[in-house]
Design a protein around this motif. Sequence first.
Motif, short mmCIF file in Angstrom:
data_model
loop_
_atom_site.label_atom_id
_atom_site.label_comp_id
_atom_site.label_asym_id
_atom_site.label_seq_id
_atom_site.Cartn_x
_atom_site.Cartn_y
_atom_site.Cartn_z
N UNK A 89 -62.94 -1.99 8.71
CA UNK A 89 -63.69 -3.14 8.19
C UNK A 89 -65.13 -3.14 8.67
N UNK A 90 -65.36 -2.76 9.93
CA UNK A 90 -66.68 -2.90 10.54
C UNK A 90 -67.72 -1.99 9.89
N UNK A 232 -66.72 -23.78 5.94
CA UNK A 232 -68.17 -23.94 6.07
C UNK A 232 -68.79 -22.83 6.91
N UNK A 233 -68.12 -22.44 8.00
CA UNK A 233 -68.66 -21.41 8.88
C UNK A 233 -68.71 -20.06 8.19
N UNK A 234 -67.65 -19.70 7.48
CA UNK A 234 -67.61 -18.40 6.82
C UNK A 234 -68.52 -18.36 5.60
N UNK A 235 -68.50 -19.43 4.82
CA UNK A 235 -69.34 -19.46 3.62
C UNK A 235 -70.82 -19.54 3.97
N UNK A 236 -71.15 -20.12 5.14
CA UNK A 236 -72.54 -20.25 5.54
C UNK A 236 -73.11 -19.03 6.23
N UNK A 237 -72.24 -18.13 6.71
CA UNK A 237 -72.71 -16.94 7.42
C UNK A 237 -73.28 -15.93 6.43
N UNK A 238 -74.10 -15.00 6.94
CA UNK A 238 -74.57 -13.91 6.09
C UNK A 238 -73.38 -13.05 5.69
N UNK A 239 -73.54 -12.29 4.59
CA UNK A 239 -72.39 -11.63 3.98
C UNK A 239 -71.72 -10.63 4.91
N UNK A 246 -63.59 -11.84 8.56
CA UNK A 246 -62.30 -11.85 7.87
C UNK A 246 -61.16 -11.43 8.78
N UNK A 247 -61.47 -10.67 9.85
CA UNK A 247 -60.41 -10.26 10.78
C UNK A 247 -60.26 -11.22 11.95
N UNK A 248 -61.16 -12.19 12.08
CA UNK A 248 -61.09 -13.11 13.22
C UNK A 248 -59.80 -13.93 13.21
N UNK A 249 -59.40 -14.42 12.06
CA UNK A 249 -58.17 -15.20 12.00
C UNK A 249 -56.96 -14.34 12.33
N UNK A 250 -57.06 -13.04 12.04
CA UNK A 250 -55.93 -12.14 12.33
C UNK A 250 -55.77 -11.90 13.83
N UNK A 251 -56.84 -12.14 14.61
CA UNK A 251 -56.70 -12.06 16.07
C UNK A 251 -55.75 -13.16 16.56
N UNK A 252 -55.90 -14.37 16.01
CA UNK A 252 -54.99 -15.45 16.37
C UNK A 252 -53.56 -15.16 15.94
N UNK A 328 -45.21 -8.41 5.87
CA UNK A 328 -46.24 -9.33 6.33
C UNK A 328 -47.43 -8.58 6.92
N UNK A 329 -47.17 -7.51 7.67
CA UNK A 329 -48.26 -6.71 8.23
C UNK A 329 -49.01 -5.96 7.13
N UNK A 330 -48.29 -5.48 6.13
CA UNK A 330 -48.95 -4.86 4.98
C UNK A 330 -49.88 -5.85 4.28
N UNK A 331 -49.38 -7.08 4.08
CA UNK A 331 -50.18 -8.10 3.43
C UNK A 331 -51.37 -8.51 4.30
N UNK A 332 -51.19 -8.49 5.62
CA UNK A 332 -52.30 -8.81 6.53
C UNK A 332 -53.45 -7.82 6.34
N UNK A 333 -53.13 -6.53 6.29
CA UNK A 333 -54.16 -5.51 6.09
C UNK A 333 -54.84 -5.70 4.74
N UNK A 334 -54.03 -5.90 3.70
CA UNK A 334 -54.59 -6.08 2.35
C UNK A 334 -55.51 -7.28 2.27
N UNK A 335 -55.07 -8.43 2.76
CA UNK A 335 -55.86 -9.65 2.61
C UNK A 335 -57.16 -9.58 3.39
N UNK A 336 -57.14 -8.93 4.56
CA UNK A 336 -58.35 -8.80 5.36
C UNK A 336 -59.41 -8.00 4.61
N UNK A 337 -59.02 -6.87 4.06
CA UNK A 337 -59.98 -5.98 3.38
C UNK A 337 -60.49 -6.59 2.09
N UNK A 338 -59.61 -7.22 1.32
CA UNK A 338 -60.03 -7.77 0.03
C UNK A 338 -60.91 -9.00 0.20
N UNK A 339 -60.58 -9.86 1.13
CA UNK A 339 -61.42 -11.04 1.36
C UNK A 339 -62.80 -10.61 1.88
N UNK A 340 -62.85 -9.58 2.72
CA UNK A 340 -64.14 -9.07 3.18
C UNK A 340 -64.96 -8.55 2.01
#
Length: 493
Positions: A89-90, A232-239, A246-252, A328-340
């Motif tokens: 992602x980075x 608001x935090x994500x939508x307000x940040x630079x792209x 997008x991976x920050x929530x996955x840390x939790x 669930x782990x497969x979906x975690x990887x997919x959702x992170x990349x697509x939302x990014x």
Amino acid sequence: MSHWIIAPVLIPALAGLFLLMEVRERHRMRRWTGLLACVASLVVAVLLVQQAWDGTHTVYKLGNWEAPFGIVLVLDRLSALMVLLTSVLAFPALIYASCGDDRKGANFHGLFQFQLMGINGAFLTGDLFNLFVFFEVLLIASYGLALHGRGPERVKAGLHYVVLNLVGSGLFLIALGLIYGSTGTLNMADFAVKAQALTGTDATLLRVAVLLLWVVFGLKAALFPLYFWLPAAYAGATAGVAALFAIMTKVGIYAILRVTALAFAAGPFAGLGHEALWWLALITLAMACVGVLGAKRLATAVAYLVVMSVGTIVATLAVGQAEALGPALYYLVHSTLICAALFLLADLVARGRGDVGDRLVAGPAILGGGRLSLLFFVAAIAVVGLPPLSGFVGKVGLLRTVPDPLYWALLLIAGLCGLVAMSRAGSTLFWRTTGESAGLRPSRRRLLAVLLLLGLSPVMTIWAEPMLQWTAAVADQLLTPQAYIQAVLGGAA
């Protein structure tokens, strides 16, 4: 003892230090330093996945002090997967940011690397206190990145984000104090052993500590009612920053999964807080549906899609079905990349529409809109979960393994809401045009960054079977905590 395991922490740490010392006006040199560090981290992440492939646990003892007294890093399949996801992602996120967004504030590249350091450290640490330390590293870096670029809306959203996470850090410290007071350790493996023998007051203190941990991890993962800071935090940040976030929530989510599987899979604390997590995840999923339908900007809609993915994944973890963990782990990887990828696309759309930006109102035609509309169509199909892309594979896997009818209904309704929201956004942005735009055409490097992320969805679809087998192997190893404990504690286990 292999030293590769510490490289995902050391590489961004050293790169961040070099970037802080480099001359700020030399943007090209700073960009190349950051990109080379990301490439190096990606190569190391691939090596770590190969090292963890056979199911062995690699324990790195800092200072060669034995656990539970010394600090340890632990590599298994789950941590290797998450480090690889972070590195994948980075790189495109930094490519996109290096097209000009990095000039909007000082020390962007250094903060970006320190953010990666904190994320990778959180995935690799085997100690609860050092999990807190790496949380603070990534949070402090994210505070600067969230405010990068200035602007009143960005500052307001960033301040809410900072205040809530400072409260979460205080609760985390209180939880760690209760855990140490009741068990005498903060090493995860040692904690998992000693927690099973607690009785009386110590057991009560530990239950309170665990519930506090769920609050803290729920805040990091953006679970209801602690998710209101995220859109608001994500939508307000630079792209580029939003894409990395997008991976920050996955840390939790990772923290919930690791602590639950290691210490609370069996014994007197088995299932503690799972019912609450289940209902909170379902409410999060429902609230995300409302949010994505009511979004007035494309970036805000994408932020609610991130919240939707959190509810989907945490509900799967809370239901306790072992066979559901792999999908669930497969979906975690997919959702992170697509939302990014969608965060980057939202920025390209905003640049192409001039002053109207990515607001979901009729506006001028987007410069380069033909290519962007095709990319948006692919991303929308993937994030909603329509065939034939990876979102469909992930959701089918979840529906097959989670038998609860309420979960089925909410997951299908969430897909429908996402489809309606993306259809409305696409028709408004690309069809309801009022004339020529004064915006900018998308540059090749920005398009390349989007293509790198979007192209992974068909790759995940083509190799869905081996990927699902890999995530199932990750789940199997995670659900056998005895091997983890034995690897960390050795004879002391």
